[in-house]
Write a protein that holds these residues in place. Structure first.
Motif, mmCIF file in Angstrom:
data_model
loop_
_atom_site.group_PDB
_atom_site.id
_atom_site.type_symbol
_atom_site.label_atom_id
_atom_site.label_comp_id
_atom_site.label_asym_id
_atom_site.label_seq_id
_atom_site.Cartn_x
_atom_site.Cartn_y
_atom_site.Cartn_z
ATOM 1 N N ALA A 85 0.795 -1.145 -0.002
ATOM 2 C CA ALA A 85 0.072 -0.127 -0.084
ATOM 3 C C ALA A 85 0.763 1.307 -0.055
ATOM 4 N N VAL A 86 1.826 1.488 0.784
ATOM 5 C CA VAL A 86 2.893 2.545 0.911
ATOM 6 C C VAL A 86 3.664 2.420 -0.479
ATOM 7 N N GLY A 87 3.948 1.490 -0.967
ATOM 8 C CA GLY A 87 4.731 1.620 -2.288
ATOM 9 C C GLY A 87 6.201 1.389 -2.003
ATOM 10 N N VAL A 88 6.707 1.048 -0.826
ATOM 11 C CA VAL A 88 8.190 0.957 -0.629
ATOM 12 C C VAL A 88 8.444 -0.216 0.349
ATOM 13 N N THR A 89 9.789 -0.662 0.226
ATOM 14 C CA THR A 89 10.278 -1.608 1.162
ATOM 15 C C THR A 89 10.318 -0.890 2.903
ATOM 16 N N LEU A 90 9.627 -1.455 3.788
ATOM 17 C CA LEU A 90 9.814 -0.851 4.901
ATOM 18 C C LEU A 90 10.912 -1.638 6.038
ATOM 19 N N ILE A 91 10.846 -3.010 5.709
ATOM 20 C CA ILE A 91 11.763 -3.898 6.598
ATOM 21 C C ILE A 91 12.474 -4.737 5.680
ATOM 22 N N ASP A 92 13.638 -4.810 6.064
ATOM 23 C CA ASP A 92 14.756 -5.716 5.249
ATOM 24 C C ASP A 92 14.881 -6.911 6.200
ATOM 25 N N ARG A 93 14.591 -8.202 5.821
ATOM 26 C CA ARG A 93 14.430 -9.448 6.385
ATOM 27 C C ARG A 93 15.086 -10.586 5.666
ATOM 28 N N ASP A 94 15.722 -11.494 6.492
ATOM 29 C CA ASP A 94 16.223 -12.741 5.783
ATOM 30 C C ASP A 94 16.191 -13.709 7.072
ATOM 31 N N ASN A 95 16.832 -14.919 6.836
ATOM 32 C CA ASN A 95 16.719 -15.896 7.871
ATOM 33 C C ASN A 95 17.373 -15.633 8.995
ATOM 34 N N ARG A 96 18.319 -14.479 9.097
ATOM 35 C CA ARG A 96 18.998 -14.448 10.344
ATOM 36 C C ARG A 96 18.896 -13.105 10.947
ATOM 37 N N SER A 97 18.345 -12.159 10.198
ATOM 38 C CA SER A 97 18.068 -10.725 10.770
ATOM 39 C C SER A 97 16.826 -10.032 10.242
ATOM 40 N N VAL A 98 16.413 -8.923 10.965
ATOM 41 C CA VAL A 98 15.395 -8.076 10.469
ATOM 42 C C VAL A 98 15.887 -6.791 10.796
ATOM 43 N N ALA A 99 15.610 -5.950 10.022
ATOM 44 C CA ALA A 99 16.134 -4.362 10.119
ATOM 45 C C ALA A 99 15.133 -3.431 9.142
ATOM 46 N N LEU A 100 15.200 -2.126 9.897
ATOM 47 C CA LEU A 100 14.469 -1.398 9.244
ATOM 48 C C LEU A 100 15.156 -0.535 8.014
ATOM 49 N N THR A 101 14.543 -0.425 6.839
ATOM 50 C CA THR A 101 15.126 0.351 5.762
ATOM 51 C C THR A 101 15.207 2.034 6.342
ATOM 52 N N ARG A 102 15.607 2.723 5.158
ATOM 53 C CA ARG A 102 15.637 4.025 5.750
ATOM 54 C C ARG A 102 14.174 4.640 5.709
ATOM 55 N N ALA A 103 13.275 4.279 4.670
ATOM 56 C CA ALA A 103 12.092 4.493 4.442
ATOM 57 C C ALA A 103 11.165 4.010 5.767
ATOM 58 N N GLY A 104 11.575 2.763 6.200
ATOM 59 C CA GLY A 104 10.964 2.347 7.165
ATOM 60 C C GLY A 104 11.104 3.010 8.635
ATOM 61 N N ARG A 105 12.418 3.652 8.752
ATOM 62 C CA ARG A 105 12.735 4.335 9.961
ATOM 63 C C ARG A 105 12.020 5.679 10.046
ATOM 64 N N GLN A 106 11.845 6.297 8.890
ATOM 65 C CA GLN A 106 11.016 7.456 8.845
ATOM 66 C C GLN A 106 9.610 7.192 8.930
ATOM 67 N N PHE A 107 8.850 6.077 8.276
ATOM 68 C CA PHE A 107 7.462 5.482 8.348
ATOM 69 C C PHE A 107 7.297 5.121 10.046
ATOM 70 N N LEU A 108 8.081 4.758 10.819
ATOM 71 C CA LEU A 108 8.125 4.464 12.148
ATOM 72 C C LEU A 108 7.582 5.342 12.880
ATOM 73 N N LYS A 109 8.314 6.846 12.466
ATOM 74 C CA LYS A 109 7.879 7.967 13.410
ATOM 75 C C LYS A 109 6.255 8.353 12.911
ATOM 76 N N GLU A 110 6.122 8.246 11.900
ATOM 77 C CA GLU A 110 4.816 8.613 11.617
ATOM 78 C C GLU A 110 3.668 7.890 11.967
ATOM 79 N N ALA A 111 4.189 6.475 11.880
ATOM 80 C CA ALA A 111 3.301 5.300 12.657
ATOM 81 C C ALA A 111 2.891 5.411 13.857
#
Length: 300
Positions: A43-69
């Motif tokens: 819905a937002v049109g961007v990747t907010l979270i980078d995830r693989d089998n070992r780690s989960v991290a916020l993207t730059r867009a995700g960090r900004q979206f977290l503040k607004e969220a």
């Protein structure tokens, strides 16, 4: 368009950085949580979270979206309460954060003055240091802070309420009380000092080191809470710099001493708020403060 449930799922993952723990905190299983986050990203049109089998991290867009969220969820939580207050005849609600120093000076007269000027506005209050106030205002958890000038206020705004003196709190039997002359800045040299934390009480830390050549080898404790500092002074651990408004806190074994060569009025107390806040009650409170009559606050 995204939903609040999707936003809640994203915030939980962002705070835990682990899908399993985030799912547990929301009392749900991991697969539907993952689907909600994927729907939100679509819905937002961007990747907010980078995830693989070992780690989960916020993207730059995700960090900004977290503040607004976080702000969005806070507003959504408060909206029914605001509607209920208005329906019951109360015109609004303002959540207020205050420091112990403001509690010793401006807070009481301000609250009573606001109650007289704006009887329809309900105030709720929480004691917190200025740094916690800034974070809570930015995340929409409180509307108004009464604290010390933040190092960087943008995008928040501040208004000067009071200027206070910086004094020494010393044990009642300390040698500074028996010297027979006014205390000067040089008298602090070599005396065990209970200092303000440079991380959690930055304003007072910077203020003290601006006027005193502090020998950090004499610092016995670094704290953020005034009452804790005064308790240590009372126990004879050391001396501490505090605003003169703390004289109203009568603590056994503690005496407050003026410092002769220290400028007056160097300790500021300010109102802090988000100018973009949609809470109309907040803006009515600020206008009441500006108009005076609440212990005559000063204009910035």
């Amino acid at each position: 368009m995204f939903t609040l449930d999707q936003v809640r799922c994203f915030v939980a993952v962002a705070e835990h950085l682990h899908f399993g723990r985030a799912a547990e905190s929301l009392l749900m299983t991991q697969p539907p949580l993952s689907r909600q986050v994927q729907k939100l990203e679509k819905a937002v049109g961007v990747t907010l979270i980078d995830r693989d089998n070992r780690s989960v991290a916020l993207t730059r867009a995700g960090r900004q979206f977290l503040k607004e969220a976080r702000q969005l969820l806070a507003l959504a939580h408060r909206a029914p309460e605001q509607a209920q207050l208005i329906a019951s005849g109360v015109e609004g609600h303002v959540s207020l954060g205050f420091t112990i120093g403001s509690g010793m000076s401006q807070l009481g007269p301000m609250v009573s003055g606001l109650a007289a000027k704006l009887p329809g506005v309900e105030l709720s209050m929480t004691e917190m240091v200025t740094g916690e106030q800034i974070k809570a205002i930015s995340e929409g958890q409180i509307d108004l802070g009464i604290g010390r000038p933040p190092a960087t206020a943008d995008p928040l705004e501040t208004m000067l309420l009071e200027q206070d003196d910086l004094v020494l709190a010393v044990p009642s039997d300390h040698r500074l009380m028996t010297s027979g002359r006014p205390v000067k800045a040089e008298d602090v040299d070599g005396v065990p000092l209970i200092m303000h934390s440079p991380q959690l009480a930055r304003y007072f830390y910077d203020l003290v080191v601006r006027y005193f050549p502090i020998d950090h080898s004499t610092v016995v404790q670094s704290l953020s809470q005034m009452t804790s500092m005064l308790n240590l002074v009372s126990a004879g651990i050391g001396i501490a710099f505090v605003p003169s408004s703390m004289r109203k806190l009568h603590m056994e074994g503690v005496v407050y001493v003026d410092v002769e060569d220290l400028p007056s009025g160097i300790v500021e107390l300010r109102a802090i708020w988000d100018p973009e806040s949609p809470n109309e009650a907040l803006h009515r409170v600020l206008e009441a403060i500006r108009s005076g009559g609440l212990e005559h606050p000063l204009e910035a």
